[in-house]
Design an enzyme around this catalytic site. Structure first.
Site, mmCIF file in Angstrom:
data_model
loop_
_atom_site.group_PDB
_atom_site.id
_atom_site.type_symbol
_atom_site.label_atom_id
_atom_site.label_comp_id
_atom_site.label_asym_id
_atom_site.label_seq_id
_atom_site.Cartn_x
_atom_site.Cartn_y
_atom_site.Cartn_z
ATOM 1 C CG ASP A 1 -1.725 1.082 1.421
ATOM 2 O OD1 ASP A 1 -2.831 1.258 0.347
ATOM 3 O OD2 ASP A 1 -1.839 2.054 2.250
ATOM 4 C CD GLU B 1 -2.364 2.259 -3.458
ATOM 5 O OE1 GLU B 1 -3.474 2.571 -3.435
ATOM 6 O OE2 GLU B 1 -1.584 2.321 -2.314
#
Length: 551
Positions: A217, A276
């Site tokens: 993330d 990401e």
């Protein structure tokens, strides 16, 4: 208390090719909305485990699980208090162990979300840093700073939170701490060796559990520019993804991922890292997947493309061109837990962004979504499927304000705060209080029109979106011209039509609102609408339709 389990192996590799991620179809499970195993209205790991056979039969290769760690849930689990524990709302470490082992037994790999940019403000380190006050060594593991102004009453710089408002919160003792997201999510200081050591340890903990990889993330956010410089007087949020910011996409992140790659190399079974990374260009994204770093990076430029042949072709070419020099597969994605589902995006006029409040033309959106999905699955590389897109689910755009939980909804500026609409729990059965999601209700209300969209209602219906996905994934797995690769050959096509060839295969996609006639490139394999080949070898491709051909 953290439970300790015996190390588990990675997914079996017998009979599989090297570099499984290069053509993998990876299914994103948002655990709280996938399936509820204990009837409390919240999805959990037992619910996910019970539905693994569905994913095997769908034809995906791997499952990516959004966060299930111990968390106060200020941002749906992306505020982690303990990276080695399961939040009780989702189950226990024993449940995670059972899920991983059962997935491997079904031939599915498991990727877990890792959140290294920030922790929860309830994390032990942060709580101790607050309690010990200015000068505490624990404060060096985050970004604590004195404020500006005569009495330190102003934030240390002008950075804005992604969720809106300033990226700084002042503590009771007068210092400020940085949070690029919610105040409950303080950013780690990745210049501190203890932070780096801790996350290498966390990687090993989950690798020992048997996971096959990590979706990282905010992979672009860990390192901040030296001195945390001001950005200047302009709308920072509009620049995100369009410019290199002092808190995003700094070159220093790559040293971190090279060290992580070395940790993964200690384990058998081809474990992977997925970035990401929101970057200004696909060329910058390619930096994350250079040899010795990560293995995949999400293609957000493709996700943001409109249903327009010229725009799609430009993004496809740019994506393939950027990944080819670094030897990494291109990835393709249409939806995830942070954006409006593509069945709703494509139902609305272009230019409205990726978070919408209007359902648009439902029929049009579904036709385009089906065509876009078949196009995506034909492209060289790896594809991501967000739970429910195989059912053609739309966003729920009329959720009452009182049920919303997205933290950005409660901020005055920043994101629109409508991510809850793509997170509504899945319908498994045609009837029932939660359409088979669980024995009770669901944490977000499901529309009363979702029965016909359920897995039960669509199974066996040759015209359903679910059976389209099942067929497409079966063809993709069986056809040697689909899956891994780094290039395609564009075929002549009229305006608004995409046509390309791969070895023994061709794809034609009509993005216009009217049927088009073109030469049939081969034998029809699959199409998103009724397609008939005429005696003269031509075919009329209906509006918003994609077809696959064997050549």
């Amino acid at each position: 208390m953290t439970q300790h389990l015996a190390a588990a192996p990675a997914a079996p590799t017998t009979g599989t090719h090297t570099g499984w991620w290069r053509d993998a179809v990876i299914y994103q499970v948002y655990p709280r909305s996938f399936a509820d195993g204990n009837g409390d209205g919240m999805g959990d790991l037992e619910g996910v485990r019970s539905r693994l056979p569905y994913l095997r039969d769908l034809g995906v290769d791997a499952v990516w699980l959004s966060p299930f760690y111990a968390s106060p849930q200020a941002d749906a689990g992306y505020d982690v208090a303990d990276y080695r524990a399961i939040d009780p709302m989702f189950g226990t470490l024993l449940d995670a162990d059972a899920l991983i082992r059962e997935a491997h037994g079904l031939g599915l790999r498991v990727i877990v979300d890792l959140v290294p940019n920030h922790s929860s403000d309830r994390h032990e380190w942060f709580q101790r840093a607050l309690a010990e006050g200015p000068g505490s060594p624990l404060r060096e593991r985050y970004h604590f700073r004195p404020g500006k102004g005569a009495n330190g009453e102003l934030p240390p710089n002008d950075w804005e939170s992604i969720f809106g408002g300033p990226a700084w919160t002042r503590t009771a003792d007068g210092e400020w701490y940085l949070h690029l997201f919610a105040p409950e999510q303080p950013d780690f200081n990745w210049e501190h060796p203890a932070v780096r050591d801790e996350f290498r340890s966390i990687l090993r903990f989950w690798l020992d559990m048997g996971v096959d990889g990590f979706r990282v993330d905010v992979a672009h956010g860990l390192v901040k520019a030296a001195g945390l410089p001001d950005i200047g007087a302009h709308d920072q949020l509009k620049l995100l993804g369009n410019d290199v910011m002092p808190f995003f996409d700094q070159d220093g992140v790559h040293e971190i991922y090279r060290s992580w790659n070395q940790v993964l190399a200690e384990y058998d079974g081809e474990r992977i890292l997925v970035a990401e990374a929101w970057t200004p260009t696909v060329e910058r994204t390619a930096h994350y997947v250079r040899p010795g770093e990560m293995h995949q990076a999400f293609n957000f430029q493709y996700l943001g493309a409109h249903w327009d042949a010229a725009e799609l072709r430009t993004v496809i070419d740019a994506s393939l061109d950027a990944m080819r020099p670094v030897g990494a597969p291109t990835t393709w994605v249409l939806s995830n837990h942070d954006v409006t589902r593509h069945a709703t995006r494509f139902a609305n006029p272009p230019g409205l962004g990726t978070q919408l409040r209007t359902p648009g033309d439902r029929g049009l959106g579904l036709r385009r979504a089906r065509a876009a999905s078949l196009l995506m699955l034909a492209l060289p590389g790896s594809a991501y499927v967000y739970q429910g897109e195989e059912l053609g689910l739309p966003d729920v755009t009329d959720l009452p304000d009182e049920v919303r939980q997205d933290p950005s909804f409660f901020r005055a500026t920043g994101q629109d705060g409508y991510r809850d609409g793509c997170r509504v729990p899945l319908p498994w059965t045609a009837t029932g209080s939660s359409y088979g999601f669980g024995a009770g209700g669901s944490w977000l209300p499901q529309p009363d029109t979702w029965g016909p969209l359920s897995v039960e209602a669509q199974t066996g219906d040759p015209h359903s979106t679910l059976e389209l996905y099942r067929s497409a994934l079966a063809v993709r797995r069986a056809h040697p011209g689909l899956g891994a690769g780094e290039s395609l050959t564009w075929l002549p096509a009229s305006e608004g039509v995409l046509a390309f060839a791969r070895p023994g295969f061709a794809c034609t996609a009509n993005t216009t609102g009217a049927p088009v006639r073109l030469p049939a490139p081969g034998t029809l394999l699959l199409a998103t609408a009724e397609v008939t080949v005429a005696a003269d070898g031509s075919v009329e491709l209906p509006a918003d339709t994609t077809a696959w051909w064997a050549v």
